[in-house]
Design a protein around this motif. Sequence first.
Motif, PDB file in Angstrom:
ATOM      1  N   LYS A  13      39.630  15.384  73.098  1.00 18.50           N
ATOM      2  CA  LYS A  13      40.629  15.010  74.114  1.00 18.50           C
ATOM      3  C   LYS A  13      40.055  13.986  75.084  1.00 18.50           C
ATOM      4  CE  LYS A  13      43.205  19.301  74.726  1.00 18.50           C
ATOM      5  NZ  LYS A  13      43.665  20.255  75.730  1.00 18.50           N
ATOM      6  N   GLU A  42      44.279  30.659  80.112  1.00 20.54           N
ATOM      7  CA  GLU A  42      45.473  29.939  79.635  1.00 20.54           C
ATOM      8  C   GLU A  42      46.522  30.937  79.183  1.00 20.54           C
ATOM      9  OE1 GLU A  42      44.771  26.602  77.027  1.00 20.54           O
ATOM     10  OE2 GLU A  42      42.744  26.426  77.825  1.00 20.54           O
ATOM     11  N   PHE A 153      40.215  15.370  65.597  1.00 24.98           N
ATOM     12  CA  PHE A 153      39.686  16.715  65.846  1.00 24.98           C
ATOM     13  C   PHE A 153      40.796  17.720  65.554  1.00 24.98           C
ATOM     14  CE2 PHE A 153      41.784  17.880  69.875  1.00 24.98           C
ATOM     15  CZ  PHE A 153      42.279  16.654  70.287  1.00 24.98           C
ATOM     16  N   ASP A 156      43.859  17.587  62.894  1.00 30.37           N
ATOM     17  CA  ASP A 156      44.127  16.219  62.414  1.00 30.37           C
ATOM     18  C   ASP A 156      43.956  16.027  60.898  1.00 30.37           C
ATOM     19  OD1 ASP A 156      45.005  15.308  64.835  1.00 30.37           O
ATOM     20  OD2 ASP A 156      43.122  14.371  65.420  1.00 30.37           O
ATOM     21  N   LYS A 176      46.183   6.390  65.777  1.00 29.09           N
ATOM     22  CA  LYS A 176      46.597   7.629  66.451  1.00 29.09           C
ATOM     23  C   LYS A 176      47.016   7.336  67.894  1.00 29.09           C
ATOM     24  CE  LYS A 176      45.220  12.368  67.574  1.00 29.09           C
ATOM     25  NZ  LYS A 176      44.165  13.376  67.698  1.00 29.09           N
ATOM     26  N   ARG A 182      49.670  12.908  72.706  1.00 30.54           N
ATOM     27  CA  ARG A 182      48.891  12.683  73.938  1.00 30.54           C
ATOM     28  C   ARG A 182      49.136  11.268  74.471  1.00 30.54           C
ATOM     29  NH1 ARG A 182      44.875  14.504  71.833  1.00 30.54           N
ATOM     30  NH2 ARG A 182      45.340  16.620  72.494  1.00 30.54           N
TER      31      ARG A 182
END
Length: 200
Positions: A13, A42, A153, A156, A176, A182
Motif C-alpha cells: 500500500k 479493525e 501484493f 493481485d 495498476k 486505491r
Amino acid sequence: MKEILVATKNRGKVREIADLLAPFDIKVISLLDCGPMPQIIEDGLTFRANAAKKAVVIAQHTGRLVMGEDSGLEVDALGGRPGVHSARYAGEGADDEKNNDKLIMELSGVAAEKRTARYRSAIALADKDQLVDVVEGACEGIIDTERRGTNGFGYDPLFIVPSRQKTFGELPLSVKQTMSHRANALRQFLKILEQYFLLR
Ligand code: IMP
C-alpha cells in the motif's frame, strides 16, 4: 513541504500511495517510519468505518495530518467475502500466500462467469481535531483459478483485469495505478486534500 502520515505498515500500500502522490508536493511517510503506535482494532463493518478509525486514532496520537486506508476484495460467489476481513481471511496473522490458497479452494468448481469480484478502497483524512472526510474507489475483476505473476501484493496474482485479460500480478504497477480501487479513491482524496490545505 506538506507532509502526510499514512496509517499503515503494509509495504504494498505504501509503495502505491507514495507513487500516486509523487507528482504532488507532499512528503509521504508511513507507520514503518514511526515508533510504537496504538494498536488499531479493525472492527468496523465497512471499509469507510475502518479507514476513518485508522486515520483518527493515529492523528490523535501523533498530532499529524493522517491518511487512513482500508481495502479488500469482495467476491460475488462468496456473498461479498472476504470483504473487510481480506487481510486475515485465512485466520489471524495469515499471509498473502495463505489467503490466496484459501480463495482458490473456496472458489474451486465455480464457473468462470460466476467468479466476478471487486477490490474496494476507502481513504480517510484526519487531523488532531477532526475526521475531515472519507472517499471510496472500486475496481472490477474476475478471480483466476491459479496464481499468475508476481507483481503487486495480496490477491493481485489472482485478480484478472477483464480489459487486459491479465492479473494485477502480471501487469506492471504503472498499469495498476491507472485503474485500481486505491488509485480511484486517491483521485477523490486529492480533491479533499487540496480543499483542506486551501482552508489552512
Ligand atoms: P487492510 O490493511 O485491512 O486494509 O487489508 C487490506 C487487505 O486487502 C490486504 O491485506 C490484501 O489482502 C487485500 N488488498 C487490498 N488492496 C489490495 C490490492 O491492491 N491488491 C491485492 N490485495 C489487496
